[in-house]
Design a protein around this motif. Structure first.
Motif, PDB file in Angstrom:
ATOM      1  N   LYS A 149      47.719 -33.682   9.152  1.00  0.00           N
ATOM      2  CA  LYS A 149      48.403 -34.482  10.149  1.00  0.00           C
ATOM      3  C   LYS A 149      49.431 -33.629  10.978  1.00  0.00           C
ATOM      4  N   ARG A 150      49.943 -32.458  10.222  1.00  0.00           N
ATOM      5  CA  ARG A 150      50.739 -31.569  11.234  1.00  0.00           C
ATOM      6  C   ARG A 150      49.937 -30.966  12.467  1.00  0.00           C
ATOM      7  N   ASP A 151      48.668 -30.807  12.488  1.00  0.00           N
ATOM      8  CA  ASP A 151      47.876 -30.277  13.320  1.00  0.00           C
ATOM      9  C   ASP A 151      47.805 -31.389  14.607  1.00  0.00           C
ATOM     10  N   PHE A 152      47.994 -32.498  14.240  1.00  0.00           N
ATOM     11  CA  PHE A 152      47.976 -33.479  15.381  1.00  0.00           C
ATOM     12  C   PHE A 152      49.420 -33.928  15.757  1.00  0.00           C
ATOM     13  N   LEU A 153      50.550 -33.432  15.600  1.00  0.00           N
ATOM     14  CA  LEU A 153      51.887 -33.742  16.028  1.00  0.00           C
ATOM     15  C   LEU A 153      51.935 -33.120  17.344  1.00  0.00           C
ATOM     16  N   ARG A 154      51.904 -33.755  18.318  1.00  0.00           N
ATOM     17  CA  ARG A 154      52.083 -33.438  19.796  1.00  0.00           C
ATOM     18  C   ARG A 154      53.497 -33.173  20.208  1.00  0.00           C
ATOM     19  N   ALA A 155      53.899 -32.198  20.482  1.00  0.00           N
ATOM     20  CA  ALA A 155      55.506 -31.814  21.101  1.00  0.00           C
ATOM     21  C   ALA A 155      55.696 -32.848  22.261  1.00  0.00           C
ATOM     22  N   GLU A 156      57.174 -32.759  22.532  1.00  0.00           N
ATOM     23  CA  GLU A 156      57.627 -33.554  23.846  1.00  0.00           C
ATOM     24  C   GLU A 156      56.907 -32.986  24.835  1.00  0.00           C
ATOM     25  N   ARG A 157      56.589 -33.696  25.967  1.00  0.00           N
ATOM     26  CA  ARG A 157      55.869 -33.015  27.024  1.00  0.00           C
ATOM     27  C   ARG A 157      56.632 -33.766  28.354  1.00  0.00           C
ATOM     28  N   ILE A 158      56.501 -32.910  29.230  1.00  0.00           N
ATOM     29  CA  ILE A 158      57.059 -33.517  30.852  1.00  0.00           C
ATOM     30  C   ILE A 158      56.171 -33.156  32.042  1.00  0.00           C
ATOM     31  N   GLN A 159      55.968 -34.029  32.907  1.00  0.00           N
ATOM     32  CA  GLN A 159      55.263 -33.759  34.163  1.00  0.00           C
ATOM     33  C   GLN A 159      56.292 -33.201  35.156  1.00  0.00           C
ATOM     34  N   VAL A 160      56.040 -32.144  35.693  1.00  0.00           N
ATOM     35  CA  VAL A 160      56.980 -31.309  36.610  1.00  0.00           C
ATOM     36  C   VAL A 160      56.164 -31.055  37.762  1.00  0.00           C
ATOM     37  N   SER A 161      57.217 -31.180  39.085  1.00  0.00           N
ATOM     38  CA  SER A 161      56.915 -30.916  40.183  1.00  0.00           C
ATOM     39  C   SER A 161      57.998 -30.091  40.879  1.00  0.00           C
TER      40      SER A 161
END
Length: 200
Positions: free
Chosen positions: A44-56
Motif C-alpha cells: 500500500k505504501r507504494d500507492f500513496l500519492r503525495a500532495e500535488r499542485i498544478q502550477v502556472s
C-alpha cells in the motif's frame, strides 16, 4: 543493411528458437484477482500519492515588469492570468498560458518549491528572482495526498506480478535443466578460442 553472414544467421536462428522455447515455458503464467488484491494490500505504501499542485508561471526579464504585471493580476481569475502569460511571458510554456504542469514537492527547484507549496488555490506568489529572470507563480489546483484506489492501480500491479512470476518460472526451469540434463562441454564448437585456466 549489409548482407548477414551464414554464421550471423545461425546465431539469429538460435536466439529466435531460445525465445520461442522460453515463451512456451512461461505460456501458462497468469495472475488472478486475488493475487492482485494481495499485492495491493502488501504494498500500500507504494500507492500513496503525495500532495500535488498544478502550477502556472509568468517569466519576464525585469523586476519592474514583474511587479507591474503582478499588480495587474492581483484579483484576476485563471483566464486573465493565461492571457497575460501568453502576451508577456518568456517561459517555454507561454503558449499554454503559462501552464507548467502538476508537481509533487521536490520536483521543482527548492527556491520555487518552498514558495508555491505554501500558496492556496488561485493565489499568486511574490515576484521570485532566479537565473532565468523574474517569476510570478500561480497555483491553479491543489490535489491532496491520497491512496491510489485498487481499481486505478490494478493494471500497474498486474504487470509487476506477472514479471515477478515469469522471472521465478524461468529461474525454476533453469534450475530444473541444470539438475536433470547431462551437460557435456565441447570447446571446439565455440565461435571463439577457449583456453582452460591452468591451476598451479
Amino acid at each position: 543493411d549489409p548482407i548477414q553472414t551464414s554464421e550471423e544467421l545461425e546465431l539469429l536462428k538460435d536466439a529466435l528458437l531460445i525465445e520461442k522455447y522460453m515463451a512456451r515455458v512461461v505460456a501458462d503464467v497468469e495472475v488472478n484477482q486475488e493475487e492482485l488484491q494481495q499485492y495491493y494490500q502488501q504494498h500500500k505504501r507504494d500507492f500513496l500519492r503525495a500532495e500535488r499542485i498544478q502550477v502556472s508561471q509568468i517569466l519576464v526579464d525585469s523586476e519592474e515588469k514583474a511587479v507591474e504585471l503582478r499588480q495587474q493580476l492581483k484579483d484576476a481569475d485563471e483566464e486573465k492570468f493565461r492571457e497575460v502569460a501568453r502576451r508577456h511571458s518568456l517561459g517555454v510554456e507561454a503558449s499554454r498560458g503559462g501552464l507548467m504542469g502538476v508537481f509533487e514537492m521536490g520536483q521543482l527547484p527548492y527556491a520555487f518549491d518552498k514558495v508555491v507549496f505554501t500558496l492556496e488555490e488561485g493565489q499568486l506568489s511574490p515576484v521570485i528572482e532566479s537565473s532565468y529572470g523574474y517569476h510570478i507563480f500561480r497555483v491553479d489546483r491543489k490535489y491532496p495526498a491520497e491512496l491510489v484506489p485498487f481499481e486505478k492501480a490494478k493494471e500497474e500491479i498486474r504487470v509487476k506480478v506477472l514479471e515477478e512470476k515469469i522471472k521465478n518460472k524461468m529461474n525454476e526451469h533453469l534450475r530444473w535443466l541444470k539438475d536433470n540434463l547431462d551437460w557435456t562441454f565441447f570447446p571446439e564448437n565455440l565461435t571463439f578460442p577457449y583456453q582452460r585456466k591452468s591451476h598451479d
